[in-house]
Structure formats: C-alpha cells, structure tokens
Motif scaffolding. Sequence first.
Motif, PDB file in Angstrom:
ATOM      1  N   GLY A   1      34.876 -22.242 -41.411  1.00  0.00           N
ATOM      2  CA  GLY A   1      34.126 -22.052 -40.154  1.00  0.00           C
ATOM      3  C   GLY A   1      32.930 -22.822 -40.260  1.00  0.00           C
ATOM      4  O   GLY A   1      32.226 -22.481 -39.299  1.00  0.00           O
TER       5      GLY A   1
ATOM      6  N   MET B   1      35.178 -29.346 -43.189  1.00  0.00           N
ATOM      7  CA  MET B   1      36.833 -30.500 -43.580  1.00  0.00           C
ATOM      8  C   MET B   1      36.542 -31.542 -42.826  1.00  0.00           C
ATOM      9  O   MET B   1      37.370 -32.482 -42.674  1.00  0.00           O
ATOM     10  CB  MET B   1      37.985 -29.562 -43.366  1.00  0.00           C
ATOM     11  CG  MET B   1      39.098 -30.015 -44.298  1.00  0.00           C
ATOM     12  SD  MET B   1      38.885 -31.207 -45.728  1.00  0.00           S
ATOM     13  CE  MET B   1      39.194 -29.631 -46.971  1.00  0.00           C
ATOM     14  N   THR B   2      36.311 -31.265 -41.393  1.00  0.00           N
ATOM     15  CA  THR B   2      36.726 -32.047 -40.576  1.00  0.00           C
ATOM     16  C   THR B   2      35.842 -33.257 -40.572  1.00  0.00           C
ATOM     17  O   THR B   2      36.101 -34.214 -40.199  1.00  0.00           O
ATOM     18  CB  THR B   2      36.379 -31.640 -39.009  1.00  0.00           C
ATOM     19  OG1 THR B   2      36.695 -30.679 -38.444  1.00  0.00           O
ATOM     20  CG2 THR B   2      36.692 -31.969 -38.083  1.00  0.00           C
TER      21      THR B   2
ATOM     22  N   ASN C   1      50.173 -23.215 -39.109  1.00  0.00           N
ATOM     23  CA  ASN C   1      48.859 -23.003 -39.469  1.00  0.00           C
ATOM     24  C   ASN C   1      47.773 -23.782 -38.430  1.00  0.00           C
ATOM     25  O   ASN C   1      47.705 -25.178 -38.274  1.00  0.00           O
ATOM     26  CB  ASN C   1      48.661 -24.388 -39.990  1.00  0.00           C
ATOM     27  CG  ASN C   1      47.838 -24.003 -41.192  1.00  0.00           C
ATOM     28  OD1 ASN C   1      46.846 -23.806 -40.862  1.00  0.00           O
ATOM     29  ND2 ASN C   1      47.746 -24.182 -42.969  1.00  0.00           N
TER      30      ASN C   1
HETATM   31  C1  LIG Z   1      42.705 -25.872 -43.058  1.00  0.00           C
HETATM   32  C2  LIG Z   1      41.424 -25.306 -43.314  1.00  0.00           C
HETATM   33  C3  LIG Z   1      41.144 -26.607 -44.476  1.00  0.00           C
HETATM   34  C4  LIG Z   1      40.415 -25.521 -42.057  1.00  0.00           C
HETATM   35  O1  LIG Z   1      39.315 -24.792 -42.757  1.00  0.00           O
HETATM   36  P1  LIG Z   1      38.122 -25.223 -41.510  1.00  0.00           P
HETATM   37  O2  LIG Z   1      36.620 -24.381 -42.172  1.00  0.00           O
HETATM   38  O3  LIG Z   1      38.897 -24.394 -39.971  1.00  0.00           O
HETATM   39  O4  LIG Z   1      37.744 -26.654 -41.208  1.00  0.00           O
HETATM   40  P2  LIG Z   1      36.679 -27.271 -40.597  1.00  0.00           P
HETATM   41  O5  LIG Z   1      35.158 -27.352 -42.283  1.00  0.00           O
HETATM   42  O6  LIG Z   1      36.704 -28.582 -40.366  1.00  0.00           O
HETATM   43  O7  LIG Z   1      35.757 -26.234 -39.858  1.00  0.00           O
HETATM   44  C5  LIG Z   1      36.079 -26.090 -38.725  1.00  0.00           C
HETATM   45  C6  LIG Z   1      35.558 -24.613 -37.768  1.00  0.00           C
HETATM   46  O8  LIG Z   1      33.875 -24.658 -38.411  1.00  0.00           O
HETATM   47  C7  LIG Z   1      33.645 -25.023 -36.544  1.00  0.00           C
HETATM   48  N1  LIG Z   1      32.144 -25.672 -37.194  1.00  0.00           N
HETATM   49  C8  LIG Z   1      31.334 -25.433 -37.152  1.00  0.00           C
HETATM   50  N2  LIG Z   1      30.629 -26.887 -37.364  1.00  0.00           N
HETATM   51  C9  LIG Z   1      32.039 -27.479 -36.638  1.00  0.00           C
HETATM   52  C10 LIG Z   1      31.034 -29.243 -36.131  1.00  0.00           C
HETATM   53  N3  LIG Z   1      29.938 -29.226 -36.978  1.00  0.00           N
HETATM   54  N4  LIG Z   1      32.031 -29.475 -36.141  1.00  0.00           N
HETATM   55  C11 LIG Z   1      33.273 -29.103 -36.137  1.00  0.00           C
HETATM   56  N5  LIG Z   1      33.197 -27.692 -36.178  1.00  0.00           N
HETATM   57  C12 LIG Z   1      32.133 -26.999 -36.431  1.00  0.00           C
HETATM   58  C13 LIG Z   1      35.131 -24.921 -36.238  1.00  0.00           C
HETATM   59  O9  LIG Z   1      34.106 -24.541 -34.336  1.00  0.00           O
HETATM   60  C14 LIG Z   1      35.954 -24.909 -36.603  1.00  0.00           C
HETATM   61  O10 LIG Z   1      35.729 -22.779 -36.412  1.00  0.00           O
HETATM   62  P3  LIG Z   1      36.778 -22.485 -35.713  1.00  0.00           P
HETATM   63  O11 LIG Z   1      38.886 -21.668 -36.532  1.00  0.00           O
HETATM   64  O12 LIG Z   1      36.503 -20.257 -35.819  1.00  0.00           O
HETATM   65  O13 LIG Z   1      36.647 -22.662 -33.887  1.00  0.00           O
HETATM   66  C15 LIG Z   1      41.449 -23.642 -43.898  1.00  0.00           C
HETATM   67  O14 LIG Z   1      41.743 -23.088 -43.201  1.00  0.00           O
HETATM   68  C16 LIG Z   1      42.224 -24.260 -45.908  1.00  0.00           C
HETATM   69  O15 LIG Z   1      41.980 -24.443 -46.284  1.00  0.00           O
HETATM   70  N6  LIG Z   1      42.830 -23.435 -44.920  1.00  0.00           N
HETATM   71  C17 LIG Z   1      44.498 -22.899 -46.343  1.00  0.00           C
HETATM   72  C18 LIG Z   1      45.282 -24.523 -46.793  1.00  0.00           C
HETATM   73  C19 LIG Z   1      45.894 -25.248 -45.609  1.00  0.00           C
HETATM   74  O16 LIG Z   1      46.333 -24.352 -44.965  1.00  0.00           O
HETATM   75  N7  LIG Z   1      45.837 -26.625 -45.966  1.00  0.00           N
HETATM   76  C20 LIG Z   1      46.310 -26.561 -44.630  1.00  0.00           C
HETATM   77  C21 LIG Z   1      47.757 -27.303 -45.072  1.00  0.00           C
HETATM   78  S1  LIG Z   1      48.868 -28.515 -43.861  1.00  0.00           S
END
Ligand SMILES: CC(C)(COP(=O)(O)OP(=O)(O)OC[C@H]1O[C@@H](n2cnc3c(N)ncnc32)[C@H](O)[C@@H]1OP(=O)(O)O)[C@@H](O)C(=O)NCCC(=O)NCCS
Length: 188
Positions: A106, A110-111, A138
């Motif tokens: 959040g 990761m992005t 997902n």
């Molecule tokens: C997939 C996974 C890594 C995504 O994690 P994530 O925290 O959503 O991804 P990010 O680190 O890029 O963060 C994006 C979130 O941070 C928020 N954010 C805050 N500041 C941000 C910035 N500067 N840039 C981008 N996003 C930002 C975004 O709005 C988003 O939140 P939201 O989902 O509430 O909209 C995570 O859900 C995970 O590990 N899941 C389990 C394993 C999995 O599914 N792996 C993939 C298999 S294909």
Amino acid sequence: MEKQLAVDEHTTLSLPTISNAIEIFSLVNQYRNDLREFLPWVDETHHVDDTREYIKFCLSQYDNGSALVYLLYYQNKIAGTLSFNTLDKSNDIAKIGYWLASCYQGQGLMTKACAKMIEYGFNGLHLNRIEIHCAINNIKSQNIPIRLNFKKEGELKQGIKLANNQYVDGVIYGLVKEDFNLKLTSPH
Ligand SMILES: CC(C)(COP(=O)(O)OP(=O)(O)OC[C@H]1O[C@@H](n2cnc3c(N)ncnc32)[C@H](O)[C@@H]1OP(=O)(O)O)[C@@H](O)C(=O)NCCC(=O)NCCS
C-alpha cells in the motif's frame, strides 16, 4: 548480472544469501495466511530449511543465468522478493514475479522496485520484452503492470496454479523495450 540494484535511498534489490533464510522464513511464516492465496509455494514452506533450499536454487539459477531473484529490502529489512522468474535468452524475454509482506503493501514499494527492475532488464540485460502473468482475480498484482504502462495482451484459460492445485484463469501483461517509459499511469 548485478548482485544489487539501488531503487532509492531506502529501497534496494539484492541477491539472497543462505544467511537470509531465517529472516525470509520468519516473514513468510508471519504473513502466510495473506500470501498463500496467490503463492502456492507458501503451503509447501514449513521450515527454515525449505527456505534454505529455495535460496540455493535461486543462486544456482543466478549462476546459470536462467532466472534472477532479488530480495527487496526496505529500510534494511527484507520486505519481499522481486524476480525475473524466467529469462528466455533465445527471445530476450523475462517474466516478472513478486510478493510483499502485508505490512509493506500500500505504499507503492513494489511498483517503484519493478520500474527499476524493468529498466535494468531492458538496458542492463538487453531484454526486448517483459511479461507479468497474474491470476484474473489478483487485482493488486494486475495494478502494478497497469501503473507501469504494460499492455493487457490476453487471458490464459486455467493458466495459473494456486494452492490446493486450483487452476484459475490468468491475465498476461506485456511491455516491449520500444514502449518503455518511466511515467506511471493510475489504474483507477
Ligand atoms: C502483488 C503485491 C506485491 C502488490 O502490493 P501493493 O502494495 O499493492 O503494490 P505497491 O507496493 O506497488 O503499492 C501500490 C499501493 O500503494 C499505493 N501507493 C501509495 N503511494 C504510491 C506511489 N508513490 N506509487 C504507487 N502506488 C502508491 C497505491 O495506491 C496502491 O494502493 P491501493 O492498492 O490501495 O490502490 C501484493 O499484493 C502481494 O504481495 N500479494 C501477494 C503475492 C502476489 O499476489 N504476488 C503476485 C503473484 S502474480
């Protein structure tokens, strides 16, 4: 291949070593209920020795160039992993995989790390194409390639295996080098 990539002042991608096993296993164990939904290997990870074996496997893949698995460090703690799970050198294609412990999600971590990995893939490893395959339900995972301007290219019927041998449809996102830019797009 680089053993370490700096993402920003707080965030680093780094090749694992066997000594990381306890920290990685503890993190997976603590967040296994969240991670197991989309990562079938979590249910097969029972003991720190399983993580040691995984790290050895990752290092052998690094040595033979078939994959590149990095630990994602945030403020000097392991937060997850980010990988080129397959490196297809015949076609210069890599497939990305990732996970983050729930407490690090959040924040865009990761992005940001993926943007660095992709830049390294295209400019350092001379890849031409990078793919991310996600389960159709997902959404958090799919939002990463969407932010990074990947194209949704198609669906794979039962293309992803989840825990308990459950096959679900997959979505393929692809990005080619000539379309790569670092500007983010909002998924919403
Ligand atoms: C997939 C996974 C890594 C995504 O994690 P994530 O925290 O959503 O991804 P990010 O680190 O890029 O963060 C994006 C979130 O941070 C928020 N954010 C805050 N500041 C941000 C910035 N500067 N840039 C981008 N996003 C930002 C975004 O709005 C988003 O939140 P939201 O989902 O509430 O909209 C995570 O859900 C995970 O590990 N899941 C389990 C394993 C999995 O599914 N792996 C993939 C298999 S294909």
